[in-house]
Design a protein around this motif. Structure first.
Motif, PDB file in Angstrom:
ATOM      1  N   THR A 113      10.392  43.700   4.427  1.00 57.82           N
ATOM      2  CA  THR A 113       9.004  44.113   4.187  1.00 57.82           C
ATOM      3  C   THR A 113       8.850  44.734   2.799  1.00 57.82           C
ATOM      4  O   THR A 113       7.885  44.452   2.060  1.00 57.82           O
ATOM      5  N   VAL A 114       9.837  45.585   2.417  1.00 59.79           N
ATOM      6  CA  VAL A 114       9.794  46.244   1.091  1.00 59.79           C
ATOM      7  C   VAL A 114       9.888  45.208  -0.021  1.00 59.79           C
ATOM      8  O   VAL A 114       9.142  45.228  -1.015  1.00 59.79           O
ATOM      9  N   LEU A 115      10.856  44.271   0.121  1.00 63.30           N
ATOM     10  CA  LEU A 115      11.051  43.249  -0.910  1.00 63.30           C
ATOM     11  C   LEU A 115       9.813  42.380  -1.079  1.00 63.30           C
ATOM     12  O   LEU A 115       9.480  41.930  -2.180  1.00 63.30           O
ATOM     13  N   LYS A 116       9.143  42.114   0.018  1.00 67.74           N
ATOM     14  CA  LYS A 116       7.926  41.312  -0.045  1.00 67.74           C
ATOM     15  C   LYS A 116       6.833  42.031  -0.834  1.00 67.74           C
ATOM     16  O   LYS A 116       6.077  41.428  -1.614  1.00 67.74           O
ATOM     17  N   ASN A 117       6.764  43.349  -0.618  1.00 69.14           N
ATOM     18  CA  ASN A 117       5.736  44.141  -1.305  1.00 69.14           C
ATOM     19  C   ASN A 117       6.071  44.354  -2.796  1.00 69.14           C
ATOM     20  O   ASN A 117       5.191  44.608  -3.620  1.00 69.14           O
ATOM     21  N   ILE A 118       7.400  44.305  -3.154  1.00 65.83           N
ATOM     22  CA  ILE A 118       7.818  44.512  -4.558  1.00 65.83           C
ATOM     23  C   ILE A 118       7.205  43.440  -5.449  1.00 65.83           C
ATOM     24  O   ILE A 118       6.787  43.693  -6.583  1.00 65.83           O
ATOM     25  N   ASP A 119       7.178  42.220  -4.929  1.00 61.04           N
ATOM     26  CA  ASP A 119       6.625  41.122  -5.723  1.00 61.04           C
ATOM     27  C   ASP A 119       5.175  41.388  -6.104  1.00 61.04           C
ATOM     28  O   ASP A 119       4.700  40.970  -7.179  1.00 61.04           O
ATOM     29  N   ASP A 120       4.459  42.082  -5.235  1.00 69.14           N
ATOM     30  CA  ASP A 120       3.049  42.382  -5.515  1.00 69.14           C
ATOM     31  C   ASP A 120       2.877  43.599  -6.419  1.00 69.14           C
ATOM     32  O   ASP A 120       1.908  43.691  -7.191  1.00 69.14           O
ATOM     33  N   LEU A 121       3.859  44.545  -6.338  1.00 67.92           N
ATOM     34  CA  LEU A 121       3.724  45.810  -7.081  1.00 67.92           C
ATOM     35  C   LEU A 121       4.337  45.742  -8.499  1.00 67.92           C
ATOM     36  O   LEU A 121       3.870  46.400  -9.428  1.00 67.92           O
ATOM     37  N   ILE A 122       5.446  44.998  -8.639  1.00 66.30           N
ATOM     38  CA  ILE A 122       6.173  44.966  -9.936  1.00 66.30           C
ATOM     39  C   ILE A 122       6.067  43.555 -10.521  1.00 66.30           C
ATOM     40  O   ILE A 122       6.486  42.580  -9.869  1.00 66.30           O
ATOM     41  N   SER A 123       5.563  43.490 -11.701  1.00 70.26           N
ATOM     42  CA  SER A 123       5.406  42.174 -12.347  1.00 70.26           C
ATOM     43  C   SER A 123       6.602  41.811 -13.211  1.00 70.26           C
ATOM     44  O   SER A 123       6.911  40.637 -13.415  1.00 70.26           O
ATOM     45  N   ASP A 124       7.336  42.833 -13.718  1.00 71.62           N
ATOM     46  CA  ASP A 124       8.474  42.582 -14.592  1.00 71.62           C
ATOM     47  C   ASP A 124       9.636  42.013 -13.772  1.00 71.62           C
ATOM     48  O   ASP A 124      10.085  42.626 -12.794  1.00 71.62           O
ATOM     49  N   ALA A 125      10.166  40.826 -14.153  1.00 73.29           N
ATOM     50  CA  ALA A 125      11.235  40.141 -13.404  1.00 73.29           C
ATOM     51  C   ALA A 125      12.527  40.938 -13.421  1.00 73.29           C
ATOM     52  O   ALA A 125      13.255  40.998 -12.417  1.00 73.29           O
ATOM     53  N   ASN A 126      12.835  41.560 -14.538  1.00 72.05           N
ATOM     54  CA  ASN A 126      14.084  42.318 -14.644  1.00 72.05           C
ATOM     55  C   ASN A 126      14.056  43.536 -13.725  1.00 72.05           C
ATOM     56  O   ASN A 126      15.039  43.853 -13.044  1.00 72.05           O
ATOM     57  N   SER A 127      12.931  44.208 -13.703  1.00 73.02           N
ATOM     58  CA  SER A 127      12.792  45.393 -12.823  1.00 73.02           C
ATOM     59  C   SER A 127      12.901  45.002 -11.357  1.00 73.02           C
ATOM     60  O   SER A 127      13.528  45.690 -10.542  1.00 73.02           O
ATOM     61  N   LYS A 128      12.289  43.856 -11.025  1.00 75.32           N
ATOM     62  CA  LYS A 128      12.379  43.362  -9.631  1.00 75.32           C
ATOM     63  C   LYS A 128      13.825  43.139  -9.242  1.00 75.32           C
ATOM     64  O   LYS A 128      14.265  43.499  -8.147  1.00 75.32           O
ATOM     65  N   ARG A 129      14.596  42.486 -10.138  1.00 75.18           N
ATOM     66  CA  ARG A 129      15.995  42.179  -9.833  1.00 75.18           C
ATOM     67  C   ARG A 129      16.800  43.444  -9.606  1.00 75.18           C
ATOM     68  O   ARG A 129      17.606  43.544  -8.676  1.00 75.18           O
ATOM     69  N   LYS A 130      16.577  44.471 -10.440  1.00 73.98           N
ATOM     70  CA  LYS A 130      17.328  45.719 -10.314  1.00 73.98           C
ATOM     71  C   LYS A 130      17.025  46.444  -8.990  1.00 73.98           C
ATOM     72  O   LYS A 130      17.911  46.988  -8.333  1.00 73.98           O
ATOM     73  N   VAL A 131      15.745  46.438  -8.611  1.00 72.10           N
ATOM     74  CA  VAL A 131      15.354  47.096  -7.352  1.00 72.10           C
ATOM     75  C   VAL A 131      16.015  46.398  -6.147  1.00 72.10           C
ATOM     76  O   VAL A 131      16.543  47.034  -5.239  1.00 72.10           O
ATOM     77  N   LYS A 132      16.000  45.064  -6.166  1.00 68.84           N
ATOM     78  CA  LYS A 132      16.590  44.292  -5.060  1.00 68.84           C
ATOM     79  C   LYS A 132      18.097  44.524  -4.956  1.00 68.84           C
ATOM     80  O   LYS A 132      18.668  44.653  -3.864  1.00 68.84           O
ATOM     81  N   GLU A 133      18.781  44.558  -6.133  1.00 70.64           N
ATOM     82  CA  GLU A 133      20.234  44.802  -6.127  1.00 70.64           C
ATOM     83  C   GLU A 133      20.547  46.202  -5.589  1.00 70.64           C
ATOM     84  O   GLU A 133      21.530  46.405  -4.882  1.00 70.64           O
ATOM     85  N   ALA A 134      19.698  47.167  -5.945  1.00 64.21           N
ATOM     86  CA  ALA A 134      19.901  48.550  -5.464  1.00 64.21           C
ATOM     87  C   ALA A 134      19.766  48.629  -3.943  1.00 64.21           C
ATOM     88  O   ALA A 134      20.553  49.293  -3.259  1.00 64.21           O
ATOM     89  N   LEU A 135      18.783  47.912  -3.381  1.00 63.25           N
ATOM     90  CA  LEU A 135      18.604  47.896  -1.922  1.00 63.25           C
ATOM     91  C   LEU A 135      19.790  47.251  -1.224  1.00 63.25           C
ATOM     92  O   LEU A 135      20.294  47.734  -0.205  1.00 63.25           O
ATOM     93  N   LYS A 136      20.235  46.120  -1.770  1.00 63.02           N
ATOM     94  CA  LYS A 136      21.368  45.403  -1.175  1.00 63.02           C
ATOM     95  C   LYS A 136      22.622  46.257  -1.188  1.00 63.02           C
ATOM     96  O   LYS A 136      23.372  46.328  -0.201  1.00 63.02           O
ATOM     97  N   LEU A 137      22.869  46.934  -2.316  1.00 62.70           N
ATOM     98  CA  LEU A 137      24.048  47.797  -2.440  1.00 62.70           C
ATOM     99  C   LEU A 137      23.980  48.952  -1.444  1.00 62.70           C
ATOM    100  O   LEU A 137      24.982  49.337  -0.825  1.00 62.70           O
ATOM    101  N   SER A 138      22.794  49.523  -1.258  1.00 65.82           N
ATOM    102  CA  SER A 138      22.621  50.634  -0.307  1.00 65.82           C
ATOM    103  C   SER A 138      22.929  50.198   1.128  1.00 65.82           C
ATOM    104  O   SER A 138      23.558  50.926   1.898  1.00 65.82           O
ATOM    105  N   LEU A 139      22.476  48.976   1.491  1.00 66.32           N
ATOM    106  CA  LEU A 139      22.740  48.460   2.839  1.00 66.32           C
ATOM    107  C   LEU A 139      24.227  48.248   3.075  1.00 66.32           C
ATOM    108  O   LEU A 139      24.769  48.577   4.134  1.00 66.32           O
ATOM    109  N   GLU A 140      24.914  47.695   2.087  1.00 63.74           N
ATOM    110  CA  GLU A 140      26.354  47.440   2.236  1.00 63.74           C
ATOM    111  C   GLU A 140      27.129  48.741   2.403  1.00 63.74           C
ATOM    112  O   GLU A 140      28.061  48.830   3.200  1.00 63.74           O
TER     113      GLU A 140
END
Length: 700
Positions: free
Chosen positions: A354-381
């Motif tokens: 749900t968060v990742l889906k909303n990031i696409d709408d909130l953050i337009s910068d591709a690099n920032s999106k990638r960093k946020v997604k990697e941070a979430l994945k690392l936290s889950l692991e």
């Protein structure tokens, strides 16, 4: 249905013609036939049994079977029924009269397809020809139906089946046999009567007929050799059944002998006590009662000890039990963590999507999106990596369910906490019980007379011989039981072989269809019988407990009734307020009679059979409270016609008679002169007054 007239002619003490007419009088359903001892009350009851059933009267009551057997057979029994004066005069050639007869007239009898006002049954026996003759008249004439079906069968099918006659003609004092039935043969006999009364028998007979038809169909498909082999199996099965029945009869006879000898032993012990003058008989009874209570308590203590001993192997296991519990605990924790972790992962992954889906709408910068997604994945692991490998690597060896684990944990906790104290307490209780029982037994033993008294010595020797005889009978009974077990096993095996052998026969095409239809019908009739038995079981239980509560004044004694149906045996348990079965032997004779009375009432109510009830020796063994209940609750409702045979002032007092009067239709007295009895009618309101006048005349 009512009996409107009875005529006794030269039947035992009733010399010549003796006619008794019962008038019909609205709602008043009770008649009295009073008489002194020996004047013919029981003889009157016997005459009714004989006129209805003749030779088959032995199947109505055990009393008649014994009487016929003891006198040397039915023919000799018939000769004992004729009036002694008539028999003597005939044998001496003084008179030509050589017969006796009993005739009853019935009214309000419903016979399918035959409208009638009266049915007359007359049975006669002639000494000269030694022939018994039975005739049935409908409205005064013979009828083709009665001739076609046979008189005996007509009475059994259309008037009153002999199996249930005991519930309509009975001695109130002896009807306690219903409560005393213990052996399988006695219970089986009663169960047949119950089935007849409750309308189950006709379905069971249909079932037997269908089973017989199946057997016949199977046998028709066999060769001559197979049929010969089958006949051998059937013959063997029948022979084994006869031996089983004979074995059971011998066992029942031994039980009766043991009961008689035990009574004799108790009597001899009482004589020894009287001779020794050590304690009173009342004290002896108290000691015996205390002995019985202590024995029951000892059995209860041993049962509790047995329950604790059942888990003693776990106690003995000691450290292994602890390891076992620890392993179960680890497995439980592993299972819980695994389940919790899986649920948490699912919840977080769903949230992350749900968060990742909303990031696409909130953050337009591709690099920032990638960093946020990697941070979430690392936290889950990091969240789900193994923190404590030593705990999480526990192996599941036993795989107990949650319920099984809780059950074991309860036992484990009990062993660790209260088991030892419980065990020690029960051991001490058992010791105390044993000591108290030993003391009571010693007191009873010491109550015997001193050995130097000759009479006491004789009593002691007789008692020792009696005890020896009892022991020998017990040993014989045990051998019979052992033999019976072998016979039952052999019989079951032979029956199974015979059944399997029949199935192997090749059926013809038409017989195969009949066989299939019959099997389907048999399945349905078994379901019907099962349903009827269950319905009758619950309705009989309800009727019985209502009857018992109405008749007994101890409302907290018998709380419920349980009817047990097991194959062809039906038995009845009385339950106390704790749900325990009350031993019917522990009931007083009066209470046993009340139980039997309530059972009779329930059976009659459930059967729907409208037949007169004749009661000899009414109100025997009852106190005034129970007598009042019987008079007000039982007699007015048991049947449309109730005939009592009381001994006035003893079995029916004046005050009880007054309670009876509102429902009293007619009063008769059996009078006797010159050893000849006859009936005299008295006004209901003046019975005791007239009898008192006669007593005063004789007194002067």
């Amino acid at each position: 249905m009512k009996i409107s007239k009875v005529n006794l002619n030269n039947f035992r003490i009733y010399k010549g013609e003796n006619e008794l007419i019962f008038p019909s009088s609205g709602e008043k359903n009770i008649s009295i036939i009073a008489g002194k001892n020996g004047f013919g009350k029981t003889t009157f009851l016997t005459s009714l049994i004989w006129v209805f059933y003749g030779k088959l009267m032995s199947q109505v009551e055990e009393k008649y079977r014994k009487d016929i057997k003891n006198i040397g057979g039915y023919e000799k029994y018939l000769q004992s029924l004729i009036n002694r004066d008539v028999k003597r005069d005939f044998e001496q050639g003084n008179v030509d009269i050589s017969s006796f007869s009993v005739e009853v007239e019935l009214q309000d009898l419903f016979i399918p397809s035959i409208p009638c006002r009266t049915v007359t049954i007359r049975r006669t026996f002639d000494l000269k020809s030694e022939e018994e003759n039975l005739i049935i008249l409908i409205d005064g004439d013979e009828n083709e139906l009665t001739k076609d079906v046979g008189y005996e069968v007509f009475i059994d099918d259309f008037i009153l089946p002999r199996e249930i006659a005991k519930f309509f003609f009975f001695d109130a004092e002896k009807i306690v046999s219903l409560a005393e039935a213990k052996s399988k043969s006695e219970l089986k006999s009663l169960s047949k009567a119950y089935s007849e009364v409750l309308g189950i028998k006709k379905y069971e007979e249909l079932k037997k007929n269908l089973e017989s038809l199946l057997t016949k169909l199977r046998r028709r498909g066999g060769s001559e050799f197979e049929k010969s082999k089958l006949d051998e199996l059937i013959s063997k099965e029948d022979e084994l059944q006869k031996r089983i029945d004979h074995n059971k009869d011998r066992r029942d006879d031994i039980d009766k002998q043991i009961a008689i000898l035990k009574g004799k032993s108790d009597s001899l012990q009482e004589k020894l006590i009287r001779e020794g003058n050590t304690i009173t008989l009342e004290k002896l009874k108290e000691l015996k009662s205390e002995r019985d209570v202590l024995r029951d308590e000892s059995i209860g203590v041993k049962n509790k000890l047995k329950k604790l001993l059942d888990i003693s192997p776990l106690v003995i296991a000691g450290k292994q039990l602890v390891k076992f519990y620890d392993q179960l605990t680890i497995e439980k924790n592993v299972l819980n963590r695994s389940l919790n972790s899986q649920l948490l992962r699912k919840e977080i992954e769903s949230f992350s999507k749900t968060v990742l889906k909303n990031i696409d709408d909130l953050i337009s910068d591709a690099n920032s999106k990638r960093k946020v997604k990697e941070a979430l994945k690392l936290s889950l692991e990091k969240k789900f990596e193994k923190k404590n490998p030593s705990e999480n690597d526990g192996k599941v060896l036993l795989s107990f369910s949650e319920e099984r684990f809780r059950d074991f944990e309860a036992i484990y906790t009990n062993i660790k906490t209260t088991y030892v104290s419980q065990f020690n307490a029960i051991i001490q209780e058992e010791k105390n019980s044993r000591v108290l029982l030993s003391r009571v037994l010693n007191k009873i033993k010491q109550a015997e007379a001193r050995k130097d008294k000759p009479l006491a010595k004789q009593f002691r020797e007789e008692k020792a011989e009696t005890e020896k005889s009892i022991q020998e009978l017990i040993e014989r009974k045990n051998k019979l039981i052992e033999e019976l077990g072998g016979l039952n096993t052999n019989h079951s095996s032979t029956k199974k072989v015979r059944s399997e052998y029949e199935k192997n026969f090749n059926l013809a095409k038409t017989d195969r269809k009949k066989h299939q239809v019959t099997e389907q019908l048999l399945i349905k009739i078994n379901e019907v019988i099962k349903k009827i038995k269950q319905d009758k079981k619950f309705s009989l239980q309800r009727s019985m407990i209502l009857g018992i509560k109405r008749l007994m004044h101890k409302n907290d004694f018998i709380i419920d009734v349980r009817v047990n149906i097991n194959d062809d045996i039906m038995d009845i348990d009385l339950l106390d307020k704790e749900g325990n079965v009350i031993d019917k032997d522990s009931l007083s004779k009066g209470e046993q009679q009340l139980y039997a009375t309530a059972l009779l009432k329930a059976l009659v109510d459930e059967s729907g059979i409208k037949f007169p009830v004749f009661i000899d020796s009414p109100l025997q063994k009852f106190d005034k409270f129970h007598s009042k209940n019987i008079i007000k609750e039982f007699y007015p409702s048991i049947s449309e016609q109730v005939v009592l045979f009381p001994l006035l002032e003893k079995e029916l007092s004046l005050s009880e008679y007054e309670l009876l009067k509102p429902n009293l239709n007619k009063a008769f007295v059996i009078e006797n002169s010159e050893e000849r009895s006859g009936f005299k009618s008295y006004p209901v309101n003046k019975l005791f007054i007239e009898l008192k006048k006669e007593e005063d005349v004789y007194a002067n």
